[in-house]
Design a protein around this motif. Sequence first.
Motif, PDB file in Angstrom:
ATOM      1  N   PHE A 276      87.603   2.593 -34.821  1.00  0.00           N
ATOM      2  CA  PHE A 276      88.609   3.111 -33.893  1.00  0.00           C
ATOM      3  C   PHE A 276      88.006   3.322 -32.503  1.00  0.00           C
ATOM      4  O   PHE A 276      88.621   2.984 -31.489  1.00  0.00           O
ATOM      5  N   LEU A 277      86.786   3.852 -32.464  1.00  0.00           N
ATOM      6  CA  LEU A 277      86.123   4.083 -31.183  1.00  0.00           C
ATOM      7  C   LEU A 277      85.829   2.780 -30.450  1.00  0.00           C
ATOM      8  O   LEU A 277      85.797   2.744 -29.215  1.00  0.00           O
ATOM      9  N   LEU A 278      85.629   1.705 -31.212  1.00  0.00           N
ATOM     10  CA  LEU A 278      85.376   0.401 -30.596  1.00  0.00           C
ATOM     11  C   LEU A 278      86.657  -0.272 -30.111  1.00  0.00           C
ATOM     12  O   LEU A 278      86.622  -1.132 -29.235  1.00  0.00           O
ATOM     13  N   SER A 279      87.789   0.114 -30.698  1.00  0.00           N
ATOM     14  CA  SER A 279      89.063  -0.556 -30.379  1.00  0.00           C
ATOM     15  C   SER A 279      89.594  -0.099 -29.032  1.00  0.00           C
ATOM     16  O   SER A 279      89.246   0.969 -28.525  1.00  0.00           O
ATOM     17  N   VAL A 280      90.474  -0.918 -28.463  1.00  0.00           N
ATOM     18  CA  VAL A 280      91.056  -0.634 -27.155  1.00  0.00           C
ATOM     19  C   VAL A 280      92.237   0.315 -27.276  1.00  0.00           C
ATOM     20  O   VAL A 280      92.384   1.266 -26.510  1.00  0.00           O
ATOM     21  N   GLY A 281      93.090   0.114 -28.236  1.00  0.00           N
ATOM     22  CA  GLY A 281      94.297   0.919 -28.384  1.00  0.00           C
ATOM     23  C   GLY A 281      94.125   2.102 -29.314  1.00  0.00           C
ATOM     24  O   GLY A 281      93.062   2.328 -29.888  1.00  0.00           O
ATOM     25  N   ASN A 282      95.196   2.873 -29.471  1.00  0.00           N
ATOM     26  CA  ASN A 282      95.183   4.057 -30.331  1.00  0.00           C
ATOM     27  C   ASN A 282      96.089   3.895 -31.548  1.00  0.00           C
ATOM     28  O   ASN A 282      96.410   4.867 -32.219  1.00  0.00           O
ATOM     29  N   GLU A 283      96.488   2.641 -31.834  1.00  0.00           N
ATOM     30  CA  GLU A 283      97.503   2.435 -32.869  1.00  0.00           C
ATOM     31  C   GLU A 283      97.034   2.837 -34.269  1.00  0.00           C
ATOM     32  O   GLU A 283      97.842   3.152 -35.138  1.00  0.00           O
ATOM     33  N   SER A 306      86.626  16.042 -35.624  1.00  0.00           N
ATOM     34  CA  SER A 306      85.366  15.409 -35.224  1.00  0.00           C
ATOM     35  C   SER A 306      85.474  14.786 -33.831  1.00  0.00           C
ATOM     36  O   SER A 306      84.547  14.895 -33.011  1.00  0.00           O
ATOM     37  N   LEU A 307      86.599  14.137 -33.560  1.00  0.00           N
ATOM     38  CA  LEU A 307      86.812  13.554 -32.232  1.00  0.00           C
ATOM     39  C   LEU A 307      86.867  14.630 -31.158  1.00  0.00           C
ATOM     40  O   LEU A 307      86.377  14.444 -30.042  1.00  0.00           O
ATOM     41  N   ASN A 308      87.462  15.765 -31.499  1.00  0.00           N
ATOM     42  CA  ASN A 308      87.531  16.884 -30.562  1.00  0.00           C
ATOM     43  C   ASN A 308      86.123  17.369 -30.213  1.00  0.00           C
ATOM     44  O   ASN A 308      85.814  17.654 -29.045  1.00  0.00           O
ATOM     45  N   LYS A 309      85.244  17.453 -31.216  1.00  0.00           N
ATOM     46  CA  LYS A 309      83.862  17.868 -30.981  1.00  0.00           C
ATOM     47  C   LYS A 309      83.128  16.820 -30.139  1.00  0.00           C
ATOM     48  O   LYS A 309      82.371  17.155 -29.216  1.00  0.00           O
ATOM     49  N   LEU A 310      83.347  15.545 -30.443  1.00  0.00           N
ATOM     50  CA  LEU A 310      82.688  14.466 -29.708  1.00  0.00           C
ATOM     51  C   LEU A 310      83.115  14.438 -28.239  1.00  0.00           C
ATOM     52  O   LEU A 310      82.324  14.080 -27.363  1.00  0.00           O
ATOM     53  N   SER A 311      84.353  14.819 -27.981  1.00  0.00           N
ATOM     54  CA  SER A 311      84.878  14.771 -26.613  1.00  0.00           C
ATOM     55  C   SER A 311      84.170  15.747 -25.677  1.00  0.00           C
ATOM     56  O   SER A 311      84.252  15.627 -24.459  1.00  0.00           O
ATOM     57  N   ASN A 312      83.474  16.735 -26.247  1.00  0.00           N
ATOM     58  CA  ASN A 312      82.764  17.720 -25.427  1.00  0.00           C
ATOM     59  C   ASN A 312      81.363  17.265 -25.030  1.00  0.00           C
ATOM     60  O   ASN A 312      80.678  17.961 -24.276  1.00  0.00           O
ATOM     61  N   LEU A 313      80.945  16.112 -25.551  1.00  0.00           N
ATOM     62  CA  LEU A 313      79.626  15.594 -25.195  1.00  0.00           C
ATOM     63  C   LEU A 313      79.645  14.983 -23.795  1.00  0.00           C
ATOM     64  O   LEU A 313      80.688  14.578 -23.291  1.00  0.00           O
ATOM     65  N   SER A 314      78.476  14.922 -23.182  1.00  0.00           N
ATOM     66  CA  SER A 314      78.365  14.333 -21.847  1.00  0.00           C
ATOM     67  C   SER A 314      78.482  12.812 -21.943  1.00  0.00           C
ATOM     68  O   SER A 314      78.246  12.227 -23.005  1.00  0.00           O
ATOM     69  N   PRO A 315      78.828  12.146 -20.833  1.00  0.00           N
ATOM     70  CA  PRO A 315      78.880  10.672 -20.835  1.00  0.00           C
ATOM     71  C   PRO A 315      77.562  10.048 -21.277  1.00  0.00           C
ATOM     72  O   PRO A 315      77.550   9.021 -21.967  1.00  0.00           O
ATOM     73  N   ILE A 332      76.245  14.825 -37.157  1.00  0.00           N
ATOM     74  CA  ILE A 332      75.357  15.774 -37.844  1.00  0.00           C
ATOM     75  C   ILE A 332      74.819  16.798 -36.849  1.00  0.00           C
ATOM     76  O   ILE A 332      74.758  18.005 -37.129  1.00  0.00           O
ATOM     77  N   GLY A 333      74.441  16.337 -35.673  1.00  0.00           N
ATOM     78  CA  GLY A 333      73.966  17.246 -34.630  1.00  0.00           C
ATOM     79  C   GLY A 333      75.019  18.255 -34.218  1.00  0.00           C
ATOM     80  O   GLY A 333      74.721  19.432 -33.982  1.00  0.00           O
ATOM     81  N   LEU A 334      76.269  17.806 -34.160  1.00  0.00           N
ATOM     82  CA  LEU A 334      77.369  18.708 -33.784  1.00  0.00           C
ATOM     83  C   LEU A 334      77.629  19.754 -34.873  1.00  0.00           C
ATOM     84  O   LEU A 334      77.945  20.900 -34.567  1.00  0.00           O
ATOM     85  N   THR A 335      77.501  19.365 -36.146  1.00  0.00           N
ATOM     86  CA  THR A 335      77.678  20.349 -37.225  1.00  0.00           C
ATOM     87  C   THR A 335      76.570  21.397 -37.177  1.00  0.00           C
ATOM     88  O   THR A 335      76.815  22.587 -37.413  1.00  0.00           O
ATOM     89  N   CYS A 336      75.369  20.952 -36.841  1.00  0.00           N
ATOM     90  CA  CYS A 336      74.247  21.874 -36.727  1.00  0.00           C
ATOM     91  C   CYS A 336      74.472  22.843 -35.564  1.00  0.00           C
ATOM     92  O   CYS A 336      74.217  24.044 -35.684  1.00  0.00           O
ATOM     93  N   ARG A 337      74.953  22.330 -34.446  1.00  0.00           N
ATOM     94  CA  ARG A 337      75.265  23.182 -33.298  1.00  0.00           C
ATOM     95  C   ARG A 337      76.313  24.220 -33.675  1.00  0.00           C
ATOM     96  O   ARG A 337      76.226  25.388 -33.275  1.00  0.00           O
ATOM     97  N   SER A 338      77.311  23.794 -34.449  1.00  0.00           N
ATOM     98  CA  SER A 338      78.362  24.710 -34.890  1.00  0.00           C
ATOM     99  C   SER A 338      77.777  25.843 -35.726  1.00  0.00           C
ATOM    100  O   SER A 338      78.151  27.004 -35.565  1.00  0.00           O
ATOM    101  N   LYS A 339      76.832  25.504 -36.593  1.00  0.00           N
ATOM    102  CA  LYS A 339      76.189  26.529 -37.423  1.00  0.00           C
ATOM    103  C   LYS A 339      75.387  27.503 -36.567  1.00  0.00           C
ATOM    104  O   LYS A 339      75.423  28.723 -36.797  1.00  0.00           O
ATOM    105  N   PHE A 340      74.665  26.978 -35.584  1.00  0.00           N
ATOM    106  CA  PHE A 340      73.885  27.844 -34.710  1.00  0.00           C
ATOM    107  C   PHE A 340      74.790  28.840 -33.979  1.00  0.00           C
ATOM    108  O   PHE A 340      74.445  30.015 -33.824  1.00  0.00           O
ATOM    109  N   LEU A 341      75.952  28.357 -33.508  1.00  0.00           N
ATOM    110  CA  LEU A 341      76.879  29.242 -32.800  1.00  0.00           C
ATOM    111  C   LEU A 341      77.407  30.337 -33.713  1.00  0.00           C
ATOM    112  O   LEU A 341      77.528  31.496 -33.302  1.00  0.00           O
ATOM    113  N   VAL A 342      77.725  29.971 -34.949  1.00  0.00           N
ATOM    114  CA  VAL A 342      78.196  30.969 -35.918  1.00  0.00           C
ATOM    115  C   VAL A 342      77.117  32.030 -36.146  1.00  0.00           C
ATOM    116  O   VAL A 342      77.400  33.242 -36.162  1.00  0.00           O
ATOM    117  N   ASP A 343      75.875  31.592 -36.298  1.00  0.00           N
ATOM    118  CA  ASP A 343      74.764  32.522 -36.509  1.00  0.00           C
ATOM    119  C   ASP A 343      74.560  33.414 -35.279  1.00  0.00           C
ATOM    120  O   ASP A 343      74.279  34.613 -35.405  1.00  0.00           O
TER     121      ASP A 343
END
Length: 419
Positions: A276-283, A306-315, A332-343
């Motif tokens: 989906f990320l490689l595709s041009v459309g959103n169909e 997951s896409l919502n989390k990815l959208s917060n990454l830098s270009p 995986i890195g984003l899930t780890c970041r989420s755990k750190f924030l919870v802690d």
Amino acid sequence: MNVKNKLTLFIFVVLFFSCSKNQKDILANVNGDVISLSKFKNSYQDFLIHKYQNDNLSNRYAYLNNLIDEKLILKYARDNNLKNDSSYIQRTQEVHDQLLLNNYFDKKINLDLSVTEAESRSVFQWGKTAIHVRHLFAKNINQINNIKSRLDRGESWNILAEDCFQDSILRINGGDLGWYNQGELDPVFEWNAFSLKIGEISNPVRTSDGYSIIHLVETEFDGFIIEDDYQKKKIKLFDLVRNYKQQTRLLQFTDSTISTMDIEFNETVLDDLYNFLLSVGNENFEKIQNDKLISFEDEEWDVSESLNKLSNLSPDQLSRIKSIADLKQTIIGLTCRSKFLVDAVANKIYETKPFKDNLSKQLDQTMIKKVVTNLNKKLNNDKVQDQKKIIENYFNFRKELILTSNVKVDSLLLKTFIM
């Protein structure tokens, strides 16, 4: 004189000298918002150290004007209710979370971190040295250990490079990265590369991208080691060594945390997301948005989350996702970041005074950056013309703010105070 009169006189004298002292400490007044000499001196001293500047009247005025500008811009933001801007609100959450993580890491991994004089002197010398390096690379520890075993058994470096790189140039040139100066490489890679002797090969090194075996091919020294130069930069050099070590510990701590999180992917959904990320459309998005992608500990993320989390990454971070394996590691890195924030929240770091004070300063800087950025939104792509226009826009804006403000500066105090 009775006791009552003596007490009254004593209170009057204390208040008089207190007010007199306070008045002498006021360096500038911006619409009733005071810049005290004591606070100015502290921040000005930090500025001189980190910018390698000397104390002189020109620097004093420039630094004070910068503080005045900040107060004028923040008042403008308050008057125009810019705190309610949606983009600013989103940015404040990002600033809050990052600061929370920084404080969390300070407690978890940076508390007992030490720096030696020898390390700072080595880093000082690295600043005058260019290095020529090549490396062998793998995404995981098992792969890099296998490469290291083959290398130790005598297999050709160039043949191993053909096996471990997808990039055609690196496959042909044996993983040769070329020449680099300090500050141009991944910090952990750089720390290990500069630490090698010419011709030496490192053990596997964990970096932000994966694992590398580094070979220092040659070095080139440019300049002289001057003791006075080192002493002027000593504080910043200690900070730089500390940053190298922090980055190493952070990767170790992250890997250790990930190993305890019971992370499981639905590989089919991961493939669908990557396509989906490689595709041009959103169909195809509606078909997969609610599919469970990953589970870890007591949490699950579907494709939409997951896409919502990815959208917060830098270009820059997003540009590194070039394969399904890259996408997987990023999530995986984003899930780890989420755990750190919870802690971090569980440890109530956000309630401490240093956190609140630092957050307030960073949010002020975020607002200032937003206001200044908005001044130049309509500029074209001509860099030379744009730079001139940026300066012109800013000074016209500053002039308008000054005309509608009450700014008083004690120039005599600014000229005569002693550091």
